[in-house]
Design a protein around this motif. Sequence first.
Motif, short mmCIF file in Angstrom:
data_model
loop_
_atom_site.label_atom_id
_atom_site.label_comp_id
_atom_site.label_asym_id
_atom_site.label_seq_id
_atom_site.Cartn_x
_atom_site.Cartn_y
_atom_site.Cartn_z
N ALA A 1 14.14 -16.02 -9.83
CA ALA A 1 15.34 -15.58 -10.07
C ALA A 1 15.85 -15.67 -11.75
O ALA A 1 16.56 -15.15 -12.21
CB ALA A 1 16.63 -16.05 -9.07
N ARG B 1 18.48 -13.17 -12.16
CA ARG B 1 18.97 -12.31 -11.22
C ARG B 1 19.79 -13.00 -10.26
O ARG B 1 19.41 -13.87 -9.86
CB ARG B 1 17.44 -11.62 -10.66
N ILE C 1 13.01 -10.14 -5.60
CA ILE C 1 12.67 -11.17 -6.32
C ILE C 1 11.62 -12.15 -5.83
O ILE C 1 11.95 -12.65 -4.79
CB ILE C 1 13.91 -11.79 -6.78
#
Length: 270
Positions: free
Chosen positions: A69, A83, A196
Amino acid sequence: MTPLLIATDVDGTLLDDDENVSPRTRSVVRAVVDAGAQFVLATGRPPRWVQPVVDQLGFAPMAVCANGAVIYDPSEDRIISARTLSADVLAALAEIATRVIPGAGLAVERVGRSAHDAATPQFVSSPGYEHAWLNPDNTEVSIDDLLSAPAVKLLIRKSGARSADMAAELAKHIGVEGDITYSTNNGLIEIVPLGISKATGIDELARPLGIEAADVVTFGDMPNDVPMLRWAGLGVAMGNAHPDAVAAADEVTATNAEDGVARVLERWWL
């Protein structure tokens, strides 16, 4: 052909059981870098837990953190990209988690502009949250505060439970809200934004350099390493790896206590 990029998990992989980088591993990693290949850390750790690894390596490689992430540059202490799970998604996940895993505690990881951005509380948890590691650094807040801002991952913790069992149960209820994984089997689940993984994080670093998956070697030991082990041209599971990691890998090396990473890299760099 000589790999162009090496990406390795940290705990249980690059580090030995005392959380040290062995002299043998450090030597071959330096040879990798001196030869011009890219070396990347790919870890479930947040950016603030990367510096001890950097100190042992003696240089600051790019780091894929929080299971993909976050992209972090420790040489400049800068978050390159993040993210996140939105507040709405976090609320939906929290409702599912507390209903499906009664008694579970919740926590979230957030990032700011740097690893220790004082303007952004990094790790906040629900009251009574039991940390899964020996170095707790969480700040307890109300559930409303916990879910009030985007986060790079949600942690679901139940002491005494098995992460594999928790993941299996949660998978029955969580679909488009996020991706479930875990890096330890002691009752800790990590949920990151949908799609992800460590593989997407490594690809984010490799693609601008013109490096394709076929030219990448990855090392890992736990289910959160499975996507990158499958994605890479050569995915290597540690001798101490979880069965899911072994099944996803192209080969198995020695354990993290036996310089498993170094043994593979020495094929190209001595």
